[in-house]
Design a protein around this motif. Structure first.
Motif, mmCIF file in Angstrom:
data_model
loop_
_atom_site.group_PDB
_atom_site.id
_atom_site.type_symbol
_atom_site.label_atom_id
_atom_site.label_comp_id
_atom_site.label_asym_id
_atom_site.label_seq_id
_atom_site.Cartn_x
_atom_site.Cartn_y
_atom_site.Cartn_z
ATOM 1 N N SER A 162 12.273 -34.905 -64.742
ATOM 2 C CA SER A 162 11.485 -35.385 -65.895
ATOM 3 C C SER A 162 9.988 -35.199 -65.691
ATOM 4 O O SER A 162 9.263 -34.836 -66.623
ATOM 5 N N GLY A 163 9.500 -35.449 -64.466
ATOM 6 C CA GLY A 163 8.073 -35.289 -64.209
ATOM 7 C C GLY A 163 7.638 -33.842 -64.277
ATOM 8 O O GLY A 163 6.632 -33.504 -64.908
ATOM 9 N N PHE A 164 8.391 -32.972 -63.636
ATOM 10 C CA PHE A 164 8.076 -31.546 -63.650
ATOM 11 C C PHE A 164 8.097 -30.989 -65.068
ATOM 12 O O PHE A 164 7.212 -30.229 -65.478
ATOM 13 N N ILE A 165 9.098 -31.375 -65.852
ATOM 14 C CA ILE A 165 9.209 -30.898 -67.231
ATOM 15 C C ILE A 165 8.024 -31.390 -68.059
ATOM 16 O O ILE A 165 7.474 -30.654 -68.881
ATOM 17 N N GLY A 166 7.605 -32.635 -67.838
ATOM 18 C CA GLY A 166 6.452 -33.171 -68.557
ATOM 19 C C GLY A 166 5.197 -32.361 -68.294
ATOM 20 O O GLY A 166 4.429 -32.045 -69.218
ATOM 21 N N LEU A 167 4.975 -31.993 -67.036
ATOM 22 C CA LEU A 167 3.802 -31.187 -66.683
ATOM 23 C C LEU A 167 3.914 -29.782 -67.251
ATOM 24 O O LEU A 167 2.920 -29.218 -67.737
ATOM 25 N N LEU A 168 5.104 -29.213 -67.211
ATOM 26 C CA LEU A 168 5.317 -27.869 -67.757
ATOM 27 C C LEU A 168 5.014 -27.836 -69.251
ATOM 28 O O LEU A 168 4.334 -26.925 -69.743
ATOM 29 N N VAL A 169 5.491 -28.830 -69.985
ATOM 30 C CA VAL A 169 5.235 -28.916 -71.427
ATOM 31 C C VAL A 169 3.738 -29.039 -71.695
ATOM 32 O O VAL A 169 3.203 -28.392 -72.605
ATOM 33 N N PHE A 170 3.056 -29.855 -70.899
ATOM 34 C CA PHE A 170 1.612 -30.018 -71.065
ATOM 35 C C PHE A 170 0.887 -28.695 -70.866
ATOM 36 O O PHE A 170 -0.004 -28.342 -71.653
ATOM 37 N N ASN A 171 1.257 -27.944 -69.835
ATOM 38 C CA ASN A 171 0.604 -26.662 -69.553
ATOM 39 C C ASN A 171 0.853 -25.642 -70.659
ATOM 40 O O ASN A 171 -0.065 -24.910 -71.053
ATOM 41 N N ILE A 172 2.075 -25.599 -71.171
ATOM 42 C CA ILE A 172 2.396 -24.679 -72.265
ATOM 43 C C ILE A 172 1.591 -25.045 -73.513
ATOM 44 O O ILE A 172 1.034 -24.175 -74.189
ATOM 45 N N PHE A 173 1.513 -26.338 -73.783
ATOM 46 C CA PHE A 173 0.734 -26.806 -74.935
ATOM 47 C C PHE A 173 -0.727 -26.377 -74.819
ATOM 48 O O PHE A 173 -1.326 -25.905 -75.794
ATOM 49 N N TYR A 174 -1.303 -26.512 -73.612
ATOM 50 C CA TYR A 174 -2.720 -26.181 -73.465
ATOM 51 C C TYR A 174 -2.969 -24.682 -73.609
ATOM 52 O O TYR A 174 -3.980 -24.270 -74.200
ATOM 53 N N VAL A 175 -2.053 -23.851 -73.107
ATOM 54 C CA VAL A 175 -2.194 -22.401 -73.266
ATOM 55 C C VAL A 175 -2.142 -22.036 -74.756
ATOM 56 O O VAL A 175 -2.929 -21.205 -75.230
ATOM 57 N N ILE A 176 -1.230 -22.651 -75.483
ATOM 58 C CA ILE A 176 -1.159 -22.413 -76.933
ATOM 59 C C ILE A 176 -2.450 -22.864 -77.597
ATOM 60 O O ILE A 176 -2.987 -22.173 -78.480
ATOM 61 N N TRP A 177 -2.972 -24.004 -77.174
ATOM 62 C CA TRP A 177 -4.186 -24.567 -77.759
ATOM 63 C C TRP A 177 -5.391 -23.645 -77.575
ATOM 64 O O TRP A 177 -6.153 -23.407 -78.527
ATOM 65 N N ILE A 178 -5.575 -23.074 -76.376
ATOM 66 C CA ILE A 178 -6.742 -22.210 -76.190
ATOM 67 C C ILE A 178 -6.594 -20.907 -76.979
ATOM 68 O O ILE A 178 -7.595 -20.290 -77.362
ATOM 69 N N HIS A 179 -5.359 -20.486 -77.258
ATOM 70 C CA HIS A 179 -5.161 -19.307 -78.095
ATOM 71 C C HIS A 179 -5.429 -19.616 -79.566
ATOM 72 O O HIS A 179 -5.910 -18.752 -80.315
ATOM 73 N N GLY A 209 -1.442 -21.244 -64.385
ATOM 74 C CA GLY A 209 -0.357 -22.131 -64.802
ATOM 75 C C GLY A 209 0.568 -22.474 -63.651
ATOM 76 O O GLY A 209 0.897 -23.642 -63.416
ATOM 77 N N ILE A 210 1.006 -21.454 -62.921
ATOM 78 C CA ILE A 210 1.899 -21.672 -61.777
ATOM 79 C C ILE A 210 1.184 -22.468 -60.685
ATOM 80 O O ILE A 210 1.757 -23.369 -60.060
ATOM 81 N N PHE A 211 -0.080 -22.113 -60.475
ATOM 82 C CA PHE A 211 -0.899 -22.817 -59.492
ATOM 83 C C PHE A 211 -0.975 -24.300 -59.831
ATOM 84 O O PHE A 211 -0.785 -25.168 -58.963
ATOM 85 N N GLY A 212 -1.216 -24.615 -61.109
ATOM 86 C CA GLY A 212 -1.332 -26.009 -61.530
ATOM 87 C C GLY A 212 -0.030 -26.765 -61.398
ATOM 88 O O GLY A 212 0.005 -27.910 -60.915
ATOM 89 N N ILE A 213 1.071 -26.144 -61.810
ATOM 90 C CA ILE A 213 2.377 -26.807 -61.752
ATOM 91 C C ILE A 213 2.810 -27.051 -60.312
ATOM 92 O O ILE A 213 3.497 -28.029 -60.007
ATOM 93 N N SER A 214 2.397 -26.167 -59.401
ATOM 94 C CA SER A 214 2.791 -26.314 -57.997
ATOM 95 C C SER A 214 2.308 -27.630 -57.403
ATOM 96 O O SER A 214 2.908 -28.148 -56.450
ATOM 97 N N PHE A 215 1.240 -28.191 -57.966
ATOM 98 C CA PHE A 215 0.708 -29.431 -57.408
ATOM 99 C C PHE A 215 1.611 -30.627 -57.686
ATOM 100 O O PHE A 215 1.453 -31.679 -57.052
ATOM 101 N N TYR A 216 2.541 -30.482 -58.624
ATOM 102 C CA TYR A 216 3.529 -31.544 -58.796
ATOM 103 C C TYR A 216 4.345 -31.680 -57.514
ATOM 104 O O TYR A 216 4.571 -32.793 -57.005
#
Length: 242
Positions: A162-179, A209-216
């Motif tokens: 659940s934690g990893f998925i939450g972070l993944l969703v956040f990262n995907i959302f932010y990439v969409i947002w900057i586009h 993105g991968i770098f950020g998620i790895s910190f989980y």
């Protein structure tokens, strides 16, 4: 945790919360981009400060440490509560999923690019309206405080994915947002994206993105090492009460 240590931890939480809320207030009310600098950013006003991952991170840190203060007052910091409150569970989830990974990602990414060429991340001309102390609150203190929090406060990471998925969703959302911002303003939020061609930009975004998620997983590993005895005892306590 001794009574003296418990008091110091509560004081630490209060100091950090005060710093973050003052910084948010100062940034929102006193940091004004001069007209001659507005060509450096995406269309002024569109998306506001939510354009920047740094600002998202600062809000997450302020929110997390607010939960810490609330938990200090109306919750419990016991290592082995029989029934952890929803507040305690939420605090632990926010730390694992957002607060720790974002702090590490933002700080390391920012200072790495800054060391290569600061003009790609924070042009020197910005110093005239963006104070150095605020830069360090947003990009340096976040690491010191979240690491100190990891060392002084016990927590349990979310069960399953659940934690990893939450972070993944956040990262995907932010990439969409900057586009979306790029589409609306015809300018990338970060100057570094302006100097990269399409393949380089895709590679850069994927790497970050991968770098950020790895910190989980880094946070989970370090937490297990720091609190190994407490986690083992807590697991045994849970089994006894089943």
């Amino acid at each position: 945790m001794s009574e003296k240590m418990a008091i110091l931890v509560k004081l630490f939480h209060l100091i950090v919360v005060g710093q973050y809320y003052f910084s948010l207030y100062y940034d929102f009310n006193h940091v004004v981009i001069p007209h001659h600098e507005k060509h450096m950013i995406a269309r002024p006003g569109f998306g506001g400060r939510s354009r920047y991952l740094t600002y998202w991170c600062l809000i997450v840190q302020a929110s997390y440490f607010t939960l810490c203060v609330l938990n200090d007052v109306i919750g419990t910091n016991e290592n082995y509560p029989k029934r952890p409150s929803k507040l305690r569970k939420l605090k632990d989830y926010i730390f694992a999923t957002f607060a720790f990974p974002l702090a590490m990602n933002v700080a390391i990414s920012f200072w790495s690019i800054y060391a290569i060429d600061r003009e790609l991340i924070l042009p020197k001309s910005f110093e005239s309206f963006f104070p150095n102390w605020l830069n360090h609150v947003m990009h340096t203190n976040i690491v010191f405080f979240i690491l100190l929090e990891l060392l002084v406060s016990f927590r349990q990471y979310p069960a399953g994915k659940s934690g990893f998925i939450g972070l993944l969703v956040f990262n995907i959302f932010y990439v969409i947002w900057i586009h979306i911002i790029k589409f609306k303003t015809d300018r990338w939020v970060y100057p570094v994206l302006e100097v990269l061609n399409l393949p380089q930009r895709i590679g850069f975004i994927l790497f970050i993105g991968i770098f950020g998620i790895s910190f989980y997983f880094v946070g989970e590993y370090v937490n297990k090492r720091v609190w190994a005895n407490e986690l083992k005892s807590n697991k045994s306590s849970i089994h006894k009460h089943k």
